[in-house]
Design an enzyme around this catalytic site. Structure first.
Site, PDB file in Angstrom:
ATOM      1  N   ASP A 110       6.621   8.742  21.617  1.00  0.00           N
ATOM      2  CA  ASP A 110       6.030   7.470  22.040  1.00  0.00           C
ATOM      3  C   ASP A 110       5.164   6.872  20.955  1.00  0.00           C
ATOM      4  OD1 ASP A 110       6.574   9.192  24.598  1.00  0.00           O
ATOM      5  OD2 ASP A 110       6.529   7.094  25.235  1.00  0.00           O
TER       6      ASP A 110
HETATM    7  C1  LIG Z   1      13.242   7.324  23.918  1.00  0.00           C
HETATM    8  S1  LIG Z   1      11.592   7.690  23.920  1.00  0.00           S
HETATM    9  C2  LIG Z   1      11.298   8.085  25.565  1.00  0.00           C
HETATM   10  C3  LIG Z   1       9.935   8.709  25.713  1.00  0.00           C
HETATM   11  O1  LIG Z   1       9.262   8.044  26.769  1.00  0.00           O
HETATM   12  C4  LIG Z   1       8.989   8.991  27.770  1.00  0.00           C
HETATM   13  O2  LIG Z   1       7.785   8.714  28.426  1.00  0.00           O
HETATM   14  P1  LIG Z   1       7.845   7.823  29.796  1.00  0.00           P
HETATM   15  O3  LIG Z   1       8.990   8.332  30.593  1.00  0.00           O
HETATM   16  O4  LIG Z   1       6.487   8.089  30.431  1.00  0.00           O
HETATM   17  O5  LIG Z   1       7.985   6.399  29.343  1.00  0.00           O
HETATM   18  C5  LIG Z   1       8.914  10.306  27.040  1.00  0.00           C
HETATM   19  O6  LIG Z   1       7.683  10.453  26.363  1.00  0.00           O
HETATM   20  C6  LIG Z   1      10.063  10.159  26.085  1.00  0.00           C
HETATM   21  O7  LIG Z   1      10.061  10.994  24.976  1.00  0.00           O
END
Ligand SMILES: CSC[C@H]1O[C@H](OP(=O)(O)O)[C@H](O)[C@@H]1O
Length: 394
Positions: free
Chosen positions: A269
């Site tokens: 992220d």
């Molecule tokens: C393709 S990066 C996706 C990244 O985002 C997820 O977090 P969230 O589901 O809270 O948006 C997770 O950290 C992933 O690695």
């Protein structure tokens, strides 16, 4: 049997699949306003660093397009456009703090605004430039995901001397549901069509290994409390019939003790200049255990995830604290579930429970990361170095 693509026959300009209800319910949510886009990101109807940025960009483009079509007040002058755009982008940026892609997209659109404004263009032309750039933000994802998948997959195969049947663990969801899949259907735009081939970031690397007959098994953690793994990664890998095994978040150590794992591949992220990486909660745990077992730990993320303004991740990356209630609930279907099961949300904790720690991300120090893969290539640490020089991959 992979289901056919579930395509929503849309009559509205922009819709997303509501990921809070997957996999048991496929519901498309209409995004008509900036406020609705902000709420969809904040509530995690849509999530995943690149997907968040793409929705924000597409909602922004729709707002600007509607304004010019309706000759809204903000199209009266270049300065009025600037005021409107800066206000919208500042609001969208507040939806979620950790993923840097959203901020990168707003900064990119601000740069387009400033360049068009400074060149003396009229209000309508500035708006046209902004809409074009916003669509680029959404459309760039698929191509770069394929590039990352190949870079990362080939690096890993090289690391293992051309061995077949590689077993890879991933955390959370980094497939097409976390990145941007934009389709135009009968003149309307929609984001995320289930059943399309998974690309994504870390899951793209796994898909690449599968498609080149080099994957043994894809392992993934459930990733509580949102359950990106149990609900989304499971759906994507099942849809594409990729050999996979789900584990509880607490089982990573046991997996490494009892099975040959060739790599851990995760998304990101926000990646600081030295390689410290913020990712879904539980990633740091997996990195510590991978180091203990000498398993390569790979971060796969687009350049837009790298935040060169941050020297390192220690205390500088904002970690989103999600509402405590989200750690008390599980979304699913009443067991035994079948293809027609309806959505159910179950509370697993005593009513009124207090004292809940619910960070959505953690930061993995660069020294625990073996390689960082972007669409430009693979960066590794120099021998003896605890941090990365990312200049070759950004
Ligand atoms: C393709 S990066 C996706 C990244 O985002 C997820 O977090 P969230 O589901 O809270 O948006 C997770 O950290 C992933 O690695």
């Amino acid at each position: 049997m992979a289901p056919t693509a579930l395509v929503s026959i849309l009559t509205d300009p922009l819709r997303i699949v509501n990921q809070l209800l997957l996999p048991h319910t496929t519901e498309y949510v209409q995004i008509d306003t900036i406020e609705q886009a902000h709420e969809a990101i904040r509530s995690m109807k849509i999530r995943g660093a690149p997907a968040i940025a793409s929705l924000a960009a597409l909602a922004f483009a729709a707002h600007i397009s509607r304004g010019t079509d309706a000759s809204a007040s903000f199209t009266s002058s270049p300065d009025a456009v600037r005021a409107e755009v800066e206000s919208i982008l500042a609001f969208l940026y507040t939806a979620r703090p950790t993923a840097v892609n959203l901020g990168a997209a707003t900064r990119r659109l601000t740069a387009t605004l400033n360049a068009s404004h400074a060149s003396g263009k009229d209000a309508r032309t500035i708006c046209e430039d902004l809409v074009a750039e916003a669509h680029k933000v959404a459309d760039e994802d698929v191509g770069r995901n394929k590039a990352m998948a190949k870079w990362g997959g080939d690096w890993l195969l090289g690391r293992h001397g051309g061995e077949n049947n590689l077993n890879v663990l991933t955390v959370c969801n980094t497939g097409s549901l976390a990145t941007s899949v934009r389709r135009i259907w009968q003149g309307t735009i929609y984001v995320h069509v289930l059943g399309l081939s998974v690309v994504g970031t870390a899951l793209g690397l796994i898909t690449y290994l599968h498609e080149t007959q080099k994957l043994g098994m894809a392992y993934y953690t459930q990733t509580a409390p949102y359950h990106q793994g149990s609900r989304l990664t499971a759906l994507e890998l099942q849809t594409l019939e990729i050999p996979s095994t789900m584990i509880c978040d607490t089982m990573v150590g046991s997996l490494f003790q009892h099975y040959k794992i060739h790599a851990v591949a995760v998304g990101a992220d926000r990646i600081a200049k030295n390689g410290d990486t913020a990712n879904k909660i539980g990633t740091y745990n997996a990195a510590v255990l991978a180091a203990r077992h000498n398993i390569p730990f790979i971060v796969v993320a687009p350049i837009s995830t790298v935040d060169l303004s941050l020297a390192d991740g220690s205390g500088r990356i904002p970690i989103e604290q999600r509402p405590p209630i989200e750690a008390c609930l599980v979304r699913g279907a009443i067991y035994p579930a079948d293809a027609n099961s309806s959505q159910a949300t179950v509370m697993i904790t005593p009513p009124g429970l207090t004292g809940i720690y619910n960070p959505s991300f953690d930061v993995t120090p660069a020294e625990l990361i073996t390689a960082i893969v972007t669409e430009k290539g693979v960066a590794t640490r120099q021998p003896g170095e605890l941090t990365f020089d990312l200049s070759t991959v950004v």
